[in-house]
Write a protein that holds these residues in place. Structure first.
Motif, short mmCIF file in Angstrom:
data_model
loop_
_atom_site.label_atom_id
_atom_site.label_comp_id
_atom_site.label_asym_id
_atom_site.label_seq_id
_atom_site.Cartn_x
_atom_site.Cartn_y
_atom_site.Cartn_z
N VAL A 289 0.84 -1.21 0.00
CA VAL A 289 0.00 0.00 0.00
C VAL A 289 0.87 1.25 0.00
O VAL A 289 1.79 1.38 0.81
N PHE A 290 0.57 2.17 -0.91
CA PHE A 290 1.28 3.45 -0.93
C PHE A 290 0.32 4.56 -1.30
O PHE A 290 -0.79 4.32 -1.79
N PHE A 291 0.75 5.79 -1.06
CA PHE A 291 -0.12 6.96 -1.18
C PHE A 291 0.43 7.97 -2.18
O PHE A 291 1.62 7.98 -2.50
N GLY A 292 -0.46 8.85 -2.65
CA GLY A 292 -0.08 9.91 -3.56
C GLY A 292 -1.10 11.03 -3.54
O GLY A 292 -2.08 10.98 -2.78
N ASN A 293 -0.90 12.04 -4.38
CA ASN A 293 -1.79 13.21 -4.39
C ASN A 293 -3.23 12.82 -4.67
O ASN A 293 -4.16 13.33 -4.05
N GLY B 197 -7.40 3.71 -5.59
CA GLY B 197 -8.55 4.33 -4.95
C GLY B 197 -8.30 5.79 -4.61
O GLY B 197 -7.17 6.29 -4.71
N SER B 198 -9.36 6.48 -4.21
CA SER B 198 -9.30 7.90 -3.84
C SER B 198 -9.95 8.10 -2.49
O SER B 198 -11.12 7.71 -2.29
N GLY B 199 -9.25 8.75 -1.58
CA GLY B 199 -9.77 8.98 -0.24
C GLY B 199 -11.00 9.86 -0.22
O GLY B 199 -11.94 9.62 0.54
N TYR B 200 -11.03 10.89 -1.05
CA TYR B 200 -12.14 11.85 -1.02
C TYR B 200 -13.40 11.33 -1.69
O TYR B 200 -14.43 12.00 -1.69
N HIS C 252 -8.58 14.57 0.42
CA HIS C 252 -8.12 14.52 -0.97
C HIS C 252 -6.75 13.87 -1.03
O HIS C 252 -5.70 14.53 -0.88
N ILE C 253 -6.77 12.58 -1.27
CA ILE C 253 -5.54 11.80 -1.33
C ILE C 253 -5.82 10.55 -2.16
O ILE C 253 -6.96 10.08 -2.23
N GLY C 254 -4.79 10.03 -2.81
CA GLY C 254 -4.93 8.79 -3.56
C GLY C 254 -4.19 7.66 -2.87
O GLY C 254 -3.24 7.89 -2.11
N PHE C 255 -4.63 6.43 -3.14
CA PHE C 255 -3.92 5.29 -2.56
C PHE C 255 -3.94 4.12 -3.53
O PHE C 255 -4.77 4.05 -4.43
N ALA C 256 -2.99 3.24 -3.33
CA ALA C 256 -2.86 2.05 -4.18
C ALA C 256 -2.49 0.86 -3.34
O ALA C 256 -1.83 1.00 -2.31
N SER C 257 -2.91 -0.32 -3.79
CA SER C 257 -2.49 -1.58 -3.18
C SER C 257 -1.99 -2.47 -4.30
O SER C 257 -2.74 -2.83 -5.20
N MET C 258 -0.71 -2.80 -4.22
CA MET C 258 -0.08 -3.61 -5.27
C MET C 258 0.48 -4.89 -4.67
O MET C 258 1.03 -4.88 -3.56
N ASP C 259 0.32 -5.97 -5.38
CA ASP C 259 0.91 -7.25 -4.96
C ASP C 259 2.40 -7.02 -4.70
O ASP C 259 3.15 -6.66 -5.61
N GLY D 228 8.76 12.32 -2.63
CA GLY D 228 8.67 13.54 -1.84
C GLY D 228 7.95 13.33 -0.52
O GLY D 228 7.55 12.22 -0.17
N THR D 229 7.77 14.43 0.20
CA THR D 229 7.04 14.38 1.46
C THR D 229 5.56 14.18 1.19
O THR D 229 4.96 14.90 0.40
N GLN D 230 4.99 13.21 1.84
CA GLN D 230 3.58 12.89 1.61
C GLN D 230 2.66 13.80 2.43
O GLN D 230 3.10 14.52 3.34
N ASN D 231 1.38 13.74 2.10
CA ASN D 231 0.34 14.47 2.82
C ASN D 231 0.01 13.66 4.08
O ASN D 231 -0.96 12.93 4.12
#
Length: 415
Positions: free
Chosen positions: A91-95, A225-228, A234-241, A267-270
């Motif tokens: 699991v990782f996060f992005g804008n 997926g999208s948090g909002y 307002h944040i994005g997330f992913a789950s990858m094998d 970079g620095t995450q939200n």
């Protein structure tokens, strides 16, 4: 007893959304724009504010606030993994989901070459089409598209064998349509992709707010997926094998974290937003029963689905009775999210949206909603796109009745 329980549950749900107290022109606001972004639940707000107010810090520091940030990241990965039955270590996060798709496309497309192929659909939001298509075009690859059946608003499964074969590198599928609500049967495409060793990427942005997404049951390599869209920030997330993730080399700064999944977070995450996602999952879990977090989440979705189905059925029945309205919804036997998209002959959808907001304080959006291929194929842009009603668990039947009355008033005004 069941009705009493439902009323108590409804009150409990609505109490968790401060935005529902907003008024406009002396009337309570109705939020029917959930597919574009839900309102934020109180647990998510509390988690964000607690992180901000107690002291924020970046990672890798040998002091309490930095260690707390690390703990929040770790907990958030576990929460998202439970939400989609995914992989905590993947699991990782992005804008946002779109930004994640673009960054991931650079990584997985690094070794693509001319003659290779990818598969996208005509039904998807462009965030799960354009990033992949653009890099494929740069590489000189063949781009194949799964057609949509314009009558059933479903993917044409007859095309699987001809679209997915030995040259296919990746297949990109939407689990639920943000334009018309169709919940796609993606399993046959994933199975065909596994047979030829192709990567499968699932856009679950519109599915996660309404159904219990199960990455492992689907055998999907990557879920976005999208948090909002699911009561959070307002944040994005992913789950990858994680086994697959370990085979890729992400584009990153040299001194940045090398271990997965942190290596995917440029970079620095939200961090406050990531903290808010913990609260969003806690909110869903709080309405379910079971021995594990996942069981509670699945059970809560069953409650949400029942409530949303009741409201959606009411709206579909009432809208179908109004002359001049054409709905774009899948047939009743096709699973769908509580989205009702329609056009009205003789009135631009933008006019209806503005009228409902100004005169009835009902917020429902119009447009193609980035499902532009589908919108063009269904020829709805001559109406300024669809008028889309998107329901969430915090909506009510009374609000649905207000919408029907407002729509009828609009038609009287402009027809």
């Amino acid at each position: 007893m069941q009705n009493i329980k439902n009323k108590l549950t409804l009150a409990k749900i609505r109490d968790q959304f401060p935005a529902l107290n907003r008024t406009l022109k002396g009337k309570k606001v109705v939020y029917f724009d959930g597919p574009g972004g839900t309102q934020m639940c109180q647990p998510s707000i509390h988690r964000m504010m607690d992180y901000i107010e107690s002291g924020m810090a970046n990672r890798d520091g040998l002091f309490p606030t930095s260690e707390e940030t690390e703990a929040i990241l770790s907990q958030a990965r576990a929460e998202i993994a439970a939400l989609v039955n995914g992989y905590e270590s993947g699991v990782f996060f992005g804008n946002n989901m779109t930004s994640l798709a673009y960054s991931i496309s650079r990584m997985i497309g690094r070794d693509w070459k001319a003659g290779d192929e990818i598969v996208v659909t005509e039904l998807d939001h462009s965030a799960n089409v354009d990033p992949w298509v653009q890099i494929a075009e740069e590489k000189g690859m063949m781009i194949r598209r799964i057609p949509v059946d314009v009558d059933s608003l479903t993917l044409d499964n007859s095309a699987i064998d001809t679209l997915i074969h030995s040259k296919t590198k990746a297949v990109f599928l939407g689990l639920a349509s943000n334009g018309v609500g169709t919940i796609n049967d993606v399993k046959p495409y994933i199975e065909a992709s596994k047979t030829v060793g192709a990567l499968t990427v699932i856009d679950a942005v519109q599915a996660i707010p309404h159904i219990a997404v199960d990455q492992k049951a689907l055998s999907a390599d990557l879920v976005l997926g999208s948090g909002y869209k699911v009561f959070g920030p307002h944040i994005g997330f992913a789950s990858m094998d994680p086994d697959l993730l370990s085979k890729y080399k992400p584009y990153k700064l040299i001194p940045a974290h090398n271990e997965h999944p942190s290596s995917m977070e440029t970079g620095t995450q939200n961090h406050e937003g990531i903290s808010g996602m913990i609260g969003a999952v806690e909110f869903i879990e709080s309405f379910g029963e079971g021995e594990s977090k996942r069981q509670k989440i699945v059970n809560a979705y069953q409650l949400f689905e029942q409530k949303e189905h009741q409201m959606a059925s009411f709206l579909k029945d009432e809208i179908s009775k109004i002359k001049g309205v054409k709905m774009f919804i899948p047939p009743s036997h096709v699973p769908s999210t509580p989205i009702i998209s329609f056009v009205v002959s003789g009135i631009p959808s933008s006019t209806i949206s503005k009228y409902l907001a100004d005169e009835h304080t009902i917020f429902a959006a119009n447009g193609n909603f980035y499902a532009y291929q589908l919108a063009n194929k269904l020829d709805v842009m001559k109406y300024d796109g669809w008028l889309r009603v998107g329901l969430s668990p915090y909506n009510t039947l009374e609000e649905c009745e207000r919408f029907i009355n407002g729509l009828k008033d609009c038609l009287k005004m402009y027809l």
